[in-house]
Design an enzyme around this catalytic site. Structure first.
Site, PDB file in Angstrom:
ATOM      1  CE  LYS A   1     -15.419   3.128   2.172  1.00  0.00           C
ATOM      2  NZ  LYS A   1     -14.877   4.162   1.232  1.00  0.00           N
TER       3      LYS A   1
ATOM      4  CD  GLU B   1       1.276   5.030   8.817  1.00  0.00           C
ATOM      5  OE1 GLU B   1       1.605   4.118   8.052  1.00  0.00           O
ATOM      6  OE2 GLU B   1       0.155   5.101   9.358  1.00  0.00           O
TER       7      GLU B   1
ATOM      8  CB  CYS C   1       0.930  -0.050   5.105  1.00  0.00           C
ATOM      9  SG  CYS C   1      -0.697   0.655   4.797  1.00  0.00           S
TER      10      CYS C   1
ATOM     11  CD  GLU D   1      -1.214  -4.042   5.339  1.00  0.00           C
ATOM     12  OE1 GLU D   1      -0.898  -2.902   4.969  1.00  0.00           O
ATOM     13  OE2 GLU D   1      -1.116  -5.057   4.636  1.00  0.00           O
TER      14      GLU D   1
END
Length: 537
Positions: free
Chosen positions: A201, A406, A308, A274
């Site tokens: 997906k 973040e 990331c 992750e």
């Protein structure tokens, strides 16, 4: 748009000029290409995606229902049973052919990556680099990683032990929008070469890139049935992926990663995650300031900070902070922003309105609470709807969201430190642990500081690329940044089930040759002492 309607230009970063004859979305996403790519989607509904470069619709697409996801897994299981019987060297050869095709036809996918993510072309090329490295590595090394291994048995010479590796079956992969080539097919390559099928997906907004890569893999020899694609909203399709998969690979936010892990745990299936990061770069007092400033631009603003492993916290020794910031801020202000499907821009767009609002919120709050903007800090609607200038903040403290949360955008906060111990302590003071960067002229010192940082990867005198690009070595996160690793042996063996086959010869592991239980126990006790003395492992 008339001059009176044009958005006000409030920033300072220059606009990269577009070369003549540059391609447009209509040139790239043709009806013929769209018809070819969407053949690979199992979906009975309709949805669409958009380009962040302009905000305009890019393509109409199939959308998958829960029944469509179930059908994709059923088709994948049928194809996987055939694929796992294909010799591993033949499966590996598919990856090597894909490697060559990707390099030959990279301009096609670079256009798609730019259109779907808004990133600069050089940053799009980082994805091509990463995927070809992974394809080459696993194309060459997979037979060795998967080869049956002999081990010393319980009774040396009498017990013959072999470790086998079997594919898990059908891997469910949920891929994010920010690296639509590398974090989709790049992560699927080791799953394919181990004999698994994949139901993927990708994010709908960047799915054309993943579908293009699927087509290229099929051209390289991958059976179409072992690579199924479903599209749809994460809360709808994501749980269905977890419900049907034999193993789940997820890249995305820590919050969603916890939900994926809980779903996998309920079914007792494996998962690799992750997740988020709040990565730190440490500039020590002996660093080459010019190189560190140039490296910080790459580390902080690649893909507009939507990476990331990019840097969001910049710790600089107080003795070099002023000199470093003078150079870093000047380089940041000189970065060229642009939308052209060509090389030349230093940074592209954010991915959409949600990302833009999140970045603006962090910067606005920090400034309201006393932070100082050294560079950037403003949107650039004169370039595109979601452009935001590369931003450097000073005077950030822990009352500000940008300090610990973040941002996932082109924003970095600067902090000063007085000793290596202080820098390490502050860099580690986060629930995340994905990547870090250390800059120093002393190689021994760099390695010593790196070893004290609680992150899955650390780069010395670079931001993120060396560790990530070293495909023989594991890459992943500690703490809230995830579970499992990609790359290296861990990146391929996670897609396998280990099986131990032990064959006993001559004597059973039980009383024999006339021994009673007591004699057998004494014999085994003596044997165990001898094996230790002979240093058997």
């Amino acid at each position: 748009m008339t001059d009176s309607q044009a958005p006000e230009v409030t920033g300072t970063n220059p606009i990269a000029p577009a070369p003549e004859g540059v391609r447009t979305a209509a040139d790239v996403v043709t009806p013929e290409l769209l018809a070819q790519l969407t053949k690979g989607v199992t979906g009975s509904g309709r949805t669409s995606n958009h380009s962040p470069l302009t905000g305009a619709k890019l393509a109409d697409l199939p959308e998958s229902t829960p029944d469509d996801v179930a059908a994709a897994f059923e088709a994948a299981r049928a194809a996987q049973r055939v694929w796992e019987r294909t010799p591993v060297r033949e499966r590996a050869a598919v990856l090597l052919r894909f490697h060559d095709l990707l390099l030959e036809r990279q301009s096609e996918v670079l256009d798609l990556i730019q259109l779907e993510t808004g990133k600069a072309r050089l940053h799009a090329h980082e994805e091509v680099q990463a995927v070809t490295v992974a394809a080459r590595h696993y194309g060459r090394r997979a037979p060795a990683y998967l080869r049956p291994k002999r081990h010393t048995g319980a009774m040396p010479t009498l017990t013959k032990v072999t470790e086998l590796r079997h594919p898990r079956g059908v891997v469910g992969q949920i891929a994010p929008w920010n690296y639509p080539l590398e974090l989709s097919v790049g992560d699927a390559l080791p799953a394919f070469v181990t004999g698994n099928a994949v139901v993927m997906k990708p994010d709908t907004e960047t799915c054309l890139t993943a579908l293009w890569a699927r087509d290229l893999l099929i051209e390289a020899g991958l059976p179409a049935g072992v690579f199924q694609v479903v599209l749809g909203e994460g809360p709808v399709v994501g749980p269905e992926i977890v419900r049907h998969a034999d193993y789940v690979s997820f890249t995305g936010s820590t919050r969603t990663g916890r939900e994926v892990a809980q779903g996998a745990a309920a079914r007792l299936i494996g998962v690799s995650l992750e997740l988020g990061g709040k990565n730190a770069m440490l500039v020590l007092d002996d660093a080459d300031i010019e190189k560190a400033a140039a490296g910080a631009v790459r580390a902080c603003f690649s893909s507009a900070g939507q990476l990331c492993i990019s840097i969001e916290r910049l710790y600089v020794h107080e003795s070099v902070a002023d000199a470093f910031l003078e150079r870093f801020v000047a380089r940041t202000k000189a970065m060229r922003l642009g939308t052209a499907l060509a090389y030349g821009a230093d940074m592209g767009s954010l991915a959409g309105e949600r990302q833009l609002k999140a970045v603006e919120a962090h910067v606005t709050e920090a400034v309201a609470k006393g932070a100082k903007v050294l560079a950037g800090g403003v949107a650039r609607p004169d370039i595109g709807p979601y452009f935001f200038e590369p931003t450097v903040l000073d005077g950030v403290d822990d009352t500000m969201s940008v300090c610990a949360e973040e941002t996932f955008g082109p924003v970095v906060s600067v902090y000063r430190f007085g000793s290596d111990d202080e820098a390490v302590e502050r860099a580690n003071a986060t629930p995340y642990g994905l990547n870090a960067s250390v800059w120093t002229s002393g190689s021994k010192r760099g390695l010593e500081v790196a070893a004290r940082l609680r992150t899955g990867t650390v780069n010395v005198n670079e931001g993120y690329a060396p560790a990530y690009g070293s495909a023989q070595s594991p890459m992943g996160g500690m703490k809230d940044s995830g579970l499992g690793r990609r790359h290296g042996s861990e990146g391929i063996l996670k897609y396998t089930e280990a099986q131990t086959v032990a064959r006993q010869r001559l004597l059973p592991m039980a009383p024999s040759l006339g021994m009673d239980d007591a004699a057998y126990a004494a014999f085994m006790s003596r044997s165990l002492k001898v094996m230790k003395a002979l240093r058997f492992r």
